[in-house]
Write a protein that holds these residues in place. Structure first.
Motif, PDB file in Angstrom:
ATOM      1  N   ILE A  89       5.100  -2.696  -0.844  1.00 26.92           N
ATOM      2  CA  ILE A  89       4.535  -1.482  -1.446  1.00 26.92           C
ATOM      3  C   ILE A  89       5.431  -0.970  -2.567  1.00 26.92           C
ATOM      4  N   GLN A  90       6.740  -1.070  -2.390  1.00 26.43           N
ATOM      5  CA  GLN A  90       7.678  -0.555  -3.390  1.00 26.43           C
ATOM      6  C   GLN A  90       7.634  -1.343  -4.703  1.00 26.43           C
ATOM      7  N   VAL A  91       7.351  -2.641  -4.658  1.00 27.57           N
ATOM      8  CA  VAL A  91       7.419  -3.450  -5.881  1.00 27.57           C
ATOM      9  C   VAL A  91       6.063  -3.818  -6.468  1.00 27.57           C
ATOM     10  N   SER A  92       4.999  -3.805  -5.683  1.00 24.48           N
ATOM     11  CA  SER A  92       3.715  -4.295  -6.165  1.00 24.48           C
ATOM     12  C   SER A  92       3.034  -3.291  -7.097  1.00 24.48           C
ATOM     13  N   PRO A  93       2.622  -3.760  -8.300  1.00 22.07           N
ATOM     14  CA  PRO A  93       1.890  -2.881  -9.213  1.00 22.07           C
ATOM     15  C   PRO A  93       0.382  -2.908  -8.973  1.00 22.07           C
ATOM     16  N   ALA A  94      -0.065  -3.715  -8.032  1.00 17.52           N
ATOM     17  CA  ALA A  94      -1.503  -3.855  -7.787  1.00 17.52           C
ATOM     18  C   ALA A  94      -2.086  -2.558  -7.251  1.00 17.52           C
ATOM     19  N   THR A  95      -3.336  -2.295  -7.617  1.00 15.02           N
ATOM     20  CA  THR A  95      -3.996  -1.085  -7.130  1.00 15.02           C
ATOM     21  C   THR A  95      -4.407  -1.227  -5.669  1.00 15.02           C
ATOM     22  N   HIS A  96      -4.611  -2.427  -5.212  1.00 16.69           N
ATOM     23  CA  HIS A  96      -4.937  -2.683  -3.804  1.00 16.69           C
ATOM     24  C   HIS A  96      -4.165  -3.926  -3.360  1.00 16.69           C
ATOM     25  N   PRO A  97      -2.857  -3.785  -3.214  1.00 16.00           N
ATOM     26  CA  PRO A  97      -2.040  -4.961  -2.901  1.00 16.00           C
ATOM     27  C   PRO A  97      -2.248  -5.428  -1.464  1.00 16.00           C
ATOM     28  N   PRO A  98      -1.899  -6.671  -1.188  1.00 20.73           N
ATOM     29  CA  PRO A  98      -2.042  -7.200   0.170  1.00 20.73           C
ATOM     30  C   PRO A  98      -0.885  -6.798   1.081  1.00 20.73           C
ATOM     31  N   CYS A  99      -0.304  -5.652   0.860  1.00 29.14           N
ATOM     32  CA  CYS A  99       0.840  -5.175   1.641  1.00 29.14           C
ATOM     33  C   CYS A  99       0.339  -4.537   2.934  1.00 29.14           C
ATOM     34  N   ASN A 100      -0.066  -5.359   3.862  1.00 31.66           N
ATOM     35  CA  ASN A 100      -0.619  -4.888   5.121  1.00 31.66           C
ATOM     36  C   ASN A 100      -0.132  -5.822   6.217  1.00 31.66           C
ATOM     37  N   ALA A 101       0.366  -5.258   7.304  1.00 27.72           N
ATOM     38  CA  ALA A 101       0.918  -6.062   8.397  1.00 27.72           C
ATOM     39  C   ALA A 101      -0.125  -6.945   9.055  1.00 27.72           C
ATOM     40  N   GLN A 102      -1.411  -6.660   8.843  1.00 26.50           N
ATOM     41  CA  GLN A 102      -2.456  -7.505   9.415  1.00 26.50           C
ATOM     42  C   GLN A 102      -2.629  -8.801   8.617  1.00 26.50           C
TER      43      GLN A 102
END
Length: 131
Positions: A89-102
């Motif tokens: 979450i801290q580094v991704s510039p994506a509006t809907h990044p795949p930063c999810n533990a699932q």
């Protein structure tokens, strides 16, 4: 010229009758504006306010979703997955990044690598890129 006094009398009578108050007729508000009546859906939650004296007794307990097969949460556990997601979450510039533990840990790491690769050689990378 007799027409003018007759016209004046007619105008006076018209104005006099127009100024009389209308008879009081009770009006049903729902008949005039049916959109003013609201009906709550059957499955609507209660709308009562919480008594401030009882507020400390009400606590919200966060729920952790069950680990899906192949998820990062299942693979490395809750604490390590949470750290990896926070880095993402801290580094991704994506509006809907795949930063999810699932998601899989590989997908989260790929997003971190992709985001960190966007920095040029003369730019300072965030500490999350070197961890």
């Amino acid at each position: 010229m007799r027409l003018v006094p007759a016209f004046a009398a007619l105008a006076f009578l018209t104005l006099a009758t127009a100024c009389k108050p209308a008879a009081e007729v009770p009006v049903d508000a729902t008949a005039v504006a049916p959109e003013l009546t609201t009906v709550m859906p059957v499955d609507a939650p209660p709308q009562e306010e919480i008594d401030p004296a009882l507020a400390p007794a009400v606590t919200l307990v966060p729920t952790i979703p069950a680990a899906e097969p192949g998820s990062c949460l299942e693979g490395v556990g809750a604490a390590a997955a949470a750290r990896l997601v926070e880095r993402c979450i801290q580094v991704s510039p994506a509006t809907h990044p795949p930063c999810n533990a699932q998601n899989s840990c590989a997908m989260i790491r790929d997003e971190i690598d992709r985001a960190c690769a966007m920095y040029g050689p003369d730019e300072t990378r965030p500490p999350e890129c070197t961890a």
